[in-house]
Design an enzyme around this catalytic site. Structure first.
Site, short mmCIF file in Angstrom:
data_model
loop_
_atom_site.label_atom_id
_atom_site.label_comp_id
_atom_site.label_asym_id
_atom_site.label_seq_id
_atom_site.Cartn_x
_atom_site.Cartn_y
_atom_site.Cartn_z
N GLU A 123 37.84 22.30 -21.30
CA GLU A 123 37.73 23.74 -21.56
C GLU A 123 38.49 24.10 -22.83
OE1 GLU A 123 38.76 26.06 -18.07
OE2 GLU A 123 37.75 24.67 -16.72
N GLU A 147 42.07 23.09 -10.31
CA GLU A 147 43.33 23.86 -10.33
C GLU A 147 44.08 23.89 -9.00
OE1 GLU A 147 42.35 27.68 -12.02
OE2 GLU A 147 41.47 26.78 -13.80
N ASN A 172 40.11 18.64 -12.11
CA ASN A 172 40.22 19.43 -13.35
C ASN A 172 41.36 20.43 -13.23
OD1 ASN A 172 38.90 20.20 -15.92
ND2 ASN A 172 38.43 22.14 -14.89
N ASP A 181 40.16 25.42 -25.95
CA ASP A 181 40.23 26.53 -26.90
C ASP A 181 41.66 26.57 -27.43
OD1 ASP A 181 41.42 27.76 -24.63
OD2 ASP A 181 39.69 29.05 -24.29
N HIS A 218 43.62 24.72 -22.61
CA HIS A 218 43.64 26.07 -23.19
C HIS A 218 44.98 26.21 -23.92
CE1 HIS A 218 40.07 27.36 -21.02
NE2 HIS A 218 40.59 26.90 -19.90
O1 9MR Z 1 35.65 31.85 -18.67
C1 9MR Z 1 35.61 32.23 -17.31
C2 9MR Z 1 35.61 33.74 -17.20
O2 9MR Z 1 34.38 34.26 -17.68
C3 9MR Z 1 35.82 34.17 -15.76
O3 9MR Z 1 35.97 35.57 -15.68
C4 9MR Z 1 37.02 33.49 -15.19
C5 9MR Z 1 37.22 33.86 -13.76
O4 9MR Z 1 38.12 33.09 -13.07
O5 9MR Z 1 36.88 32.08 -15.29
C6 9MR Z 1 36.82 31.66 -16.62
O6 9MR Z 1 36.76 30.26 -16.68
C7 9MR Z 1 37.90 29.59 -16.16
C8 9MR Z 1 37.43 28.28 -15.60
O7 9MR Z 1 36.42 28.49 -14.66
C9 9MR Z 1 38.56 27.50 -14.99
N1 9MR Z 1 39.65 27.33 -15.91
C10 9MR Z 1 40.11 28.54 -16.57
C11 9MR Z 1 38.94 29.26 -17.23
C12 9MR Z 1 39.45 30.45 -18.01
O8 9MR Z 1 40.00 31.40 -17.15
#
Ligand code: 9MR
Length: 474
Positions: free
Chosen positions: A279, A172, A213, A281, A250
């Site tokens: 990722e 990111e 990513n 969804d 997402h």
């Molecule tokens: O799913 C993850 C969630 O449990 C955490 O609280 C969050 C914190 O930043 O991160 C989520 O996963 C993220 C991933 O690491 C990177 N891309 C976005 C995902 C959804 O927020």
């Protein structure tokens, strides 16, 4: 890789899932996996997501939370359906290095051990990211942060060496709009922080595929997608060790599945990298959601270098967006319409030819400048330009080399070809955007020892400069 192969095929726990374990171990050599699959068809082939994806030479994975591994419904679905896992939070910087130099892999290891003993491969997520940094890193800047980040990448990738199919080396790093980098403490250490992270990761684990990513990079027309595309193109052109690009995907009403998704995946693949859906969804329900899941799977299967799909959780209740019911299993663990559409699309997939993956190249060091201008003999410095030109735009990388007296500050001056303009500069401070322009060192690369060198770069529109430029020390 030999060591990994031996480990993966030895343990009794690995035997029941030997086929999947082999896929994991030889992820970089897909033809071997194909041979195994052809000679040992399994009764379960095509009846689970993982088995069906494997028949197409791909994996089907999920994000896993370590604390849920004691939930038997959760692990039941995990073990039955998936042949790849990503730690949802456990491999992030705050989890693995809570205090500087003190590493904690206990939660991440639970996931990795579960995966390996059940024949699943592991995607590593994520080595360098502006978010979920431990407090101590958030308080660092400049050279101290750069060194801490590189040490983190090196330590974690070394610890998991041989166990990770693909690492999200950088996560990111692009801004949501405009197509440029996101401002962050890491970005402020110099625009080359991303390639520095990739080089450190390659040196630490030469067998892992190294991915960039991001999210909202699915729509080919979006500026963010183009920004990442140009970075990958530049990395490939300059030999920065990148093997894959992860598309988080997402999807919801604000960021819907785009009809040009396949174009995006194919365009990146055409740069010479694998693409992975990392990722996935899709918020919604019923047949609309199911159709979109099917479309995503068909798009991946249509792109030879789309090597696998990971959904971001198992049951809707496991999702970070639980209220959007975006996953394949309902909160009771039942298969949804989306599940059936996904499995059907996997089974219907046209090709059984696995993607041909080339093993990653050996560790690379900073590429030498394209011309060999000797360092100046006394005070002063030299600047050598390497141009990556495409239709309408360019990236020029500049290697600054100090003379025998070293340099305490430097400035590179050059004249851009007519019509060219600078749009973005990294690891230097630019003055001017067209005609006569100059680039001054930033803090972390101000001091160069005798004969030492550093690199900065800039991107622009039009025709870029190449050759040499005037370098002034001091
Ligand atoms: O799913 C993850 C969630 O449990 C955490 O609280 C969050 C914190 O930043 O991160 C989520 O996963 C993220 C991933 O690491 C990177 N891309 C976005 C995902 C959804 O927020």
């Amino acid at each position: 890789m030999d060591k990994v192969l031996a480990r993966d095929t030895e343990g009794p726990a690995a035997r029941p899932r030997r086929r999947a374990a082999l896929i994991s171990a030889v992820a970089g050599v897909a033809m071997v996996a194909a041979a195994v699959m052809v000679t040992s068809p399994s009764a379960s082939a095509g009846t689970t997501l993982g088995a069906s994806a494997a028949e197409k030479g791909r994996y089907f994975g999920t994000a896993v939370a370590a604390f849920k591994l004691s939930d038997s419904q959760y692990t039941g679905i995990l073990n039955r359906e998936f042949n790849s896992v990503t730690a949802e939070n456990e491999m992030k910087w705050d989890a693995t290095e809570p205090s500087q130099g003190q590493f904690n892999y206990s939660s991440a290891d639970r996931i990795v051990n579960h995966a390996r003993s059940n024949g699943m491969q592991v995607r590593g997520h994520a080595l360098a990211w502006h978010s979920q940094q431990p407090g101590w890193a958030q308080n660092l800047s400049g050279t101290a942060l750069r060194q801490a980040m590189l040490n983190h990448v090196t330590q974690v990738a070394t610890y998991y060496r041989g166990k990770i199919y693909a690492w999200d080396v950088v996560n990111e790093a692009y801004a949501d709009s405009g197509g440029g980098r996101r401002d962050s403490n890491l970005q402020r250490t110099g625009n080359d922080w991303i390639e520095a992270a990739f080089r450190a990761a390659r040196a630490a684990d030469p067998g892992a595929k190294l991915c960039y990513n991001d999210y909202n990079t699915d729509n080919w027309t979006w500026a963010k997608t183009q920004g990442v595309y140009n970075m990958v193109k530049d990395f490939k052109a300059r030999g920065v060790p990148i093997d894959c690009v992860g598309f988080q995907s997402h999807f919801n009403s604000g960021s819907p599945y785009p009809s040009n998704y396949r174009t995006t995946l194919q365009s990146f693949a055409d740069l010479g990298v694998d693409v992975q859906i990392t990722e996935l969804d899709i918020e919604g329900s019923g047949s609309t959601q199911a159709t979109t899941y099917g479309n995503v799977v068909r798009d991946c299967l249509a792109v030879a270098r789309c090597t696998g799909i990971t959904v971001w959780g198992i049951r809707d209740s496991d999702s970070w967006r639980a209220s959007g019911t975006p996953l394949l299993f309902d909160s009771s663990g039942n298969k949804k319409q989306a599940y059936t559409a996904t499995l059907d699309a996997l089974n219907a997939g046209g090709t059984t030819t696995p993607p041909t993956t080339t093993p990653p190249p050996p560790p690379t060091t900073t590429p030498p400048p394209s011309t060999t201008t000797p360092p100046p003999s006394g005070s002063g410095c030299t600047a050598t330009l390497t141009l990556n030109q495409w239709q309408g735009g360019f990236v020029t990388n500049v290697r600054v080399t100090a003379g025998a007296a070293g340099a305490n500050g430097w400035t590179v001056s050059l004249t851009l070809p007519s019509g060219a303009s600078v749009t973005n500069t990294w690891s230097a401070q630019a003055s001017g955007t067209s005609g006569a322009v100059s680039f001054r060192n930033v803090d972390y690369n101000r001091q160069l020892g005798a004969g030492a060198s550093t690199e900065f770069g800039f991107q622009g529109n039009g025709t870029g400069p190449s050759g040499t430029a005037t370098c002034t020390a001091g």
